[in-house]
Enzyme design. Structure first.
Site, PDB file in Angstrom:
ATOM      1  N   PHE A 138       0.865  -1.164   0.000  1.00  0.00           N
ATOM      2  CA  PHE A 138       0.000   0.000   0.000  1.00  0.00           C
ATOM      3  C   PHE A 138       0.910   1.224   0.000  1.00  0.00           C
ATOM      4  O   PHE A 138       1.986   1.213   0.591  1.00  0.00           O
ATOM      5  CB  PHE A 138      -0.971   0.029   1.200  1.00  0.00           C
ATOM      6  CG  PHE A 138      -1.890   1.213   1.076  1.00  0.00           C
ATOM      7  CD1 PHE A 138      -2.870   1.229   0.104  1.00  0.00           C
ATOM      8  CD2 PHE A 138      -1.717   2.346   1.854  1.00  0.00           C
ATOM      9  CE1 PHE A 138      -3.674   2.354  -0.081  1.00  0.00           C
ATOM     10  CE2 PHE A 138      -2.521   3.473   1.673  1.00  0.00           C
ATOM     11  CZ  PHE A 138      -3.496   3.473   0.704  1.00  0.00           C
ATOM     12  N   ASP A 229      -2.082  -4.660   9.089  1.00  0.00           N
ATOM     13  CA  ASP A 229      -2.764  -3.420   8.730  1.00  0.00           C
ATOM     14  C   ASP A 229      -4.258  -3.706   8.895  1.00  0.00           C
ATOM     15  O   ASP A 229      -4.886  -4.336   8.052  1.00  0.00           O
ATOM     16  CB  ASP A 229      -2.431  -3.033   7.283  1.00  0.00           C
ATOM     17  CG  ASP A 229      -3.068  -1.708   6.893  1.00  0.00           C
ATOM     18  OD1 ASP A 229      -4.027  -1.292   7.559  1.00  0.00           O
ATOM     19  OD2 ASP A 229      -2.601  -1.104   5.916  1.00  0.00           O
ATOM     20  N   LYS A 272     -11.199   4.606   8.323  1.00  0.00           N
ATOM     21  CA  LYS A 272     -11.908   3.622   7.503  1.00  0.00           C
ATOM     22  C   LYS A 272     -12.911   2.878   8.389  1.00  0.00           C
ATOM     23  O   LYS A 272     -13.892   3.464   8.807  1.00  0.00           O
ATOM     24  CB  LYS A 272     -10.932   2.663   6.820  1.00  0.00           C
ATOM     25  CG  LYS A 272     -10.302   3.233   5.565  1.00  0.00           C
ATOM     26  CD  LYS A 272      -9.204   4.172   5.867  1.00  0.00           C
ATOM     27  CE  LYS A 272      -8.276   4.416   4.716  1.00  0.00           C
ATOM     28  NZ  LYS A 272      -7.177   5.316   5.104  1.00  0.00           N
ATOM     29  N   ARG A 396      -5.762   3.781  -9.403  1.00  0.00           N
ATOM     30  CA  ARG A 396      -4.936   2.838  -8.660  1.00  0.00           C
ATOM     31  C   ARG A 396      -4.222   1.976  -9.686  1.00  0.00           C
ATOM     32  O   ARG A 396      -4.590   0.843  -9.951  1.00  0.00           O
ATOM     33  CB  ARG A 396      -5.761   1.962  -7.709  1.00  0.00           C
ATOM     34  CG  ARG A 396      -6.394   2.707  -6.565  1.00  0.00           C
ATOM     35  CD  ARG A 396      -5.517   2.916  -5.339  1.00  0.00           C
ATOM     36  NE  ARG A 396      -4.634   4.063  -5.375  1.00  0.00           N
ATOM     37  CZ  ARG A 396      -4.224   4.724  -4.276  1.00  0.00           C
ATOM     38  NH1 ARG A 396      -4.653   4.380  -3.087  1.00  0.00           N
ATOM     39  NH2 ARG A 396      -3.373   5.718  -4.356  1.00  0.00           N
TER      40      ARG A 396
HETATM   41  N1  F0G Z   1      -3.356   1.236   5.081  1.00  0.00           N
HETATM   42  C1  F0G Z   1      -4.326   1.109   4.177  1.00  0.00           C
HETATM   43  C2  F0G Z   1      -4.706  -0.258   3.702  1.00  0.00           C
HETATM   44  C3  F0G Z   1      -4.974   2.234   3.674  1.00  0.00           C
HETATM   45  O1  F0G Z   1      -5.944   2.079   2.783  1.00  0.00           O
HETATM   46  C4  F0G Z   1      -4.588   3.514   4.137  1.00  0.00           C
HETATM   47  C5  F0G Z   1      -5.208   4.712   3.618  1.00  0.00           C
HETATM   48  C6  F0G Z   1      -3.575   3.608   5.089  1.00  0.00           C
HETATM   49  C7  F0G Z   1      -2.977   2.439   5.553  1.00  0.00           C
HETATM   50  C8  F0G Z   1      -3.097   4.929   5.619  1.00  0.00           C
HETATM   51  O2  F0G Z   1      -4.001   5.485   6.487  1.00  0.00           O
HETATM   52  O3  F0G Z   1      -4.815   7.564   5.323  1.00  0.00           O
HETATM   53  O4  F0G Z   1      -5.195   7.204   7.775  1.00  0.00           O
HETATM   54  O5  F0G Z   1      -2.927   7.710   6.923  1.00  0.00           O
HETATM   55  N2  F0G Z   1      -5.897   4.693   2.573  1.00  0.00           N
HETATM   56  C9  F0G Z   1      -6.660   5.783   2.017  1.00  0.00           C
HETATM   57  C10 F0G Z   1      -7.363   5.306   0.777  1.00  0.00           C
HETATM   58  C11 F0G Z   1      -5.922   7.057   1.853  1.00  0.00           C
HETATM   59  O6  F0G Z   1      -7.992   6.136   0.125  1.00  0.00           O
HETATM   60  O7  F0G Z   1      -7.330   4.109   0.464  1.00  0.00           O
HETATM   61  P1  F0G Z   1      -4.246   7.071   6.629  1.00  0.00           P
END
Ligand code: F0G
Length: 473
Positions: A138, A229, A272, A396
């Site tokens: 990620f 995660d 999330k 993506r």
């Molecule tokens: N891990 C995953 C799987 C994520 O999807 C995200 C963030 C993070 C870590 C980081 O977390 O944004 O609170 O600092 N994903 C968002 C997205 C930005 O749109 O998928 P964060």
């Protein structure tokens, strides 16, 4: 039909019994669709990058499910109970207790969001030259591992890289790939396995309980830790309940707790599936890692009893965790995503299958086979959706994958996707219909669509700020 079942063709059967959201709407926020010329102008000003659009210019916002959730009346009431003390806020202790109860880890460090926790964990565990295997990268996770001197190595099963493969647990770690990596670099070079629930970049694909259990056995033999995660683990737990033998009768809360028990700690973007607009945490069982992270949090985030959150944020987060483990909530959450996916599949629009937990991923390669990957087909698909209907989605694919730090070339990921991410408890089924029809219109116009060139590229996480121009015919 058992309570956890969601019919694959919701809305299609005679004599059907539908699910519905376990909430009703108490407050609304008006949205509007701007005229086509205004959308064209806004997109040009944003350099064909949906991250650079103003939210006001967006009709239905599917950029992300991060921080875009609707809080409940109980969470809003909790905001009034914020204990805004610099140190030792009552809300922190409630949050700590809630995380211990539902996730089961011993020590908790609060952070402002997920990447704050990724930073602390990476700095606390990775040495220069280390290798971090994981089930697909990620963006923010990998960059923190790299900034700490590590190299990420993808050990997800091959099926995850094929958008049409319908493996039920496409997020699984390929244990043979991991074992080969351990043989090659040595266990002492591997501080931990970076395991993600419902793998975001693979299309929101889950990891099975059997896989994490086997991973625990393998890593235990080599003395390697597993950090999870947990960002979308409620959704991962739902897929285990639905698809894995022996779990149909278990609750989401029980499944989550068991899954976490095979890992040594987790980091979380509370934005999330903890149902808040801001917040995050790191939780571990190892006292030494905890002490390092707790010491660093005061340098980068804030004192270890708030870590960048206000007291009220921590209260809302604690309540959000409790609401998000409810089975009827998760069923409706994943059910809404699946409703949209089913519509698109009926119209034979190419999407990643099986439909994942948080989003529909359009397969830009199959939309635009005539656009080469270095002309950014998924980026263009996101732009076309905005032009058609004011819907904001996210690339993506090659832009998100960035450049190889060694060679400086683009990384060319197998998956070239455009993500329609569904915020939690925000949009209705009618919005899903509008979205599906917009995708269909863009798909029908696919042959006339051309690619993009990148005209500005920032050094880090380029997808956030890069700018593009359409290529001529
Ligand atoms: N891990 C995953 C799987 C994520 O999807 C995200 C963030 C993070 C870590 C980081 O977390 O944004 O609170 O600092 N994903 C968002 C997205 C930005 O749109 O998928 P964060």
């Amino acid at each position: 039909m058992t309570s956890h079942d969601i019919p694959q063709t919701m809305g299609q059967q005679a004599g059907r019994r539908s699910w519905a959201e376990p909430w009703k709407i108490k407050m609304v926020e008006p949205i509007r669709l701007m005229p086509p010329e205004a959308r064209q102008k806004a997109l040009e000003e944003a350099g064909y990058n949906t991250f650079l659009l103003r939210s006001e210019d967006v009709y239905i916002d599917l950029l992300t499910d991060s921080g875009t959730n609707a809080m409940s009346d109980r969470q809003w009431a909790g905001m009034m109970l914020g204990d805004e003390a610099y140190a030792g806020s009552r809300n922190f202790y409630r949050l700590e207790e809630t995380i211990r109860t539902y996730y089961g880890y011993r020590y908790v460090v609060p952070t402002h969001q997920g990447r704050g926790a990724e930073h602390l964990l990476s700095q606390a565990t990775i040495k220069p030259g280390d290798v971090i295997p994981g089930n697909m990268y990620f963006t923010t996770t990998r960059i923190h591992q790299e900034l700490a001197g590590g190299t990420f190595v993808d050990v997800i099963i091959d099926e995850a890289h094929d958008p049409a493969d319908d493996h039920p647990f496409k997020g699984n770690v390929d244990l043979a790939k991991l074992e080969a990596l351990i043989d090659r670099v040595g266990a002492e070079k591997i501080p931990y396995v970076s395991l993600a629930g419902t793998v975001n970049m693979a299309g929101g694909q889950p990891v099975s309980m059997a896989n994490v259990r086997a991973l625990r056995e393998l890593t235990a033999r080599h003395g390697i830790r597993i950090y999870l995660d947990a960002t979308r683990m409620m959704e991962n737990s739902f897929f285990i309940q639905e698809r894995e033998e022996g779990y149909a009768g278990k609750s989401i809360a029980e499944i989550l707790r068991e899954f976490c028990s095979y890992t040594d700690g987790a980091w979380m973007s509370g934005k999330k599936d903890n149902l808040v607009n801001i917040g995050g945490w790191l939780a571990v069982n190892d006292e030494e890692v905890f002490e390092r992270a707790r010491n660093m949090v005061v340098v980068y985030e804030g004192l270890h009893t708030y870590g960048g959150m206000a007291g009220r944020d921590m209260e809302a987060l604690a309540i959000g965790i409790e609401e998000a483990v409810q089975d009827d909530y998760v069923q409706a959450r994943v059910g809404q995503v699946r409703y949209l996916g089913d519509l698109l599949l009926q119209w034979e629009i190419p999407i990643v299958q099986p439909v994942g937990g948080h989003a529909i991923f359009l397969d830009a390669r199959r939309f635009y086979p005539h656009i080469p990957q270095d002309q950014f087909p998924a980026q263009m698909l996101a732009a076309q959706l905005y032009l058609d209907s004011g819907i904001r989605s996210m690339e993506r694919g090659i832009v998100s994958a960035g450049r190889d730090p060694e060679t400086g070339d683009h990384r060319y990921p197998a998956l070239e996707l455009t993500r329609l991410t569904i915020p939690r408890r925000v949009y209705t089924q009618a919005h899903m219909d509008v979205i599906a029809e917009a995708v269909k219109a863009v798909y029908d116009a696919r042959e006339e669509t051309r690619g993009l060139e990148m005209v500005y590229e920032p050094a880090y996480l380029r997808f956030f700020q890069a700018r593009f121009k359409p290529l001529g015919r």
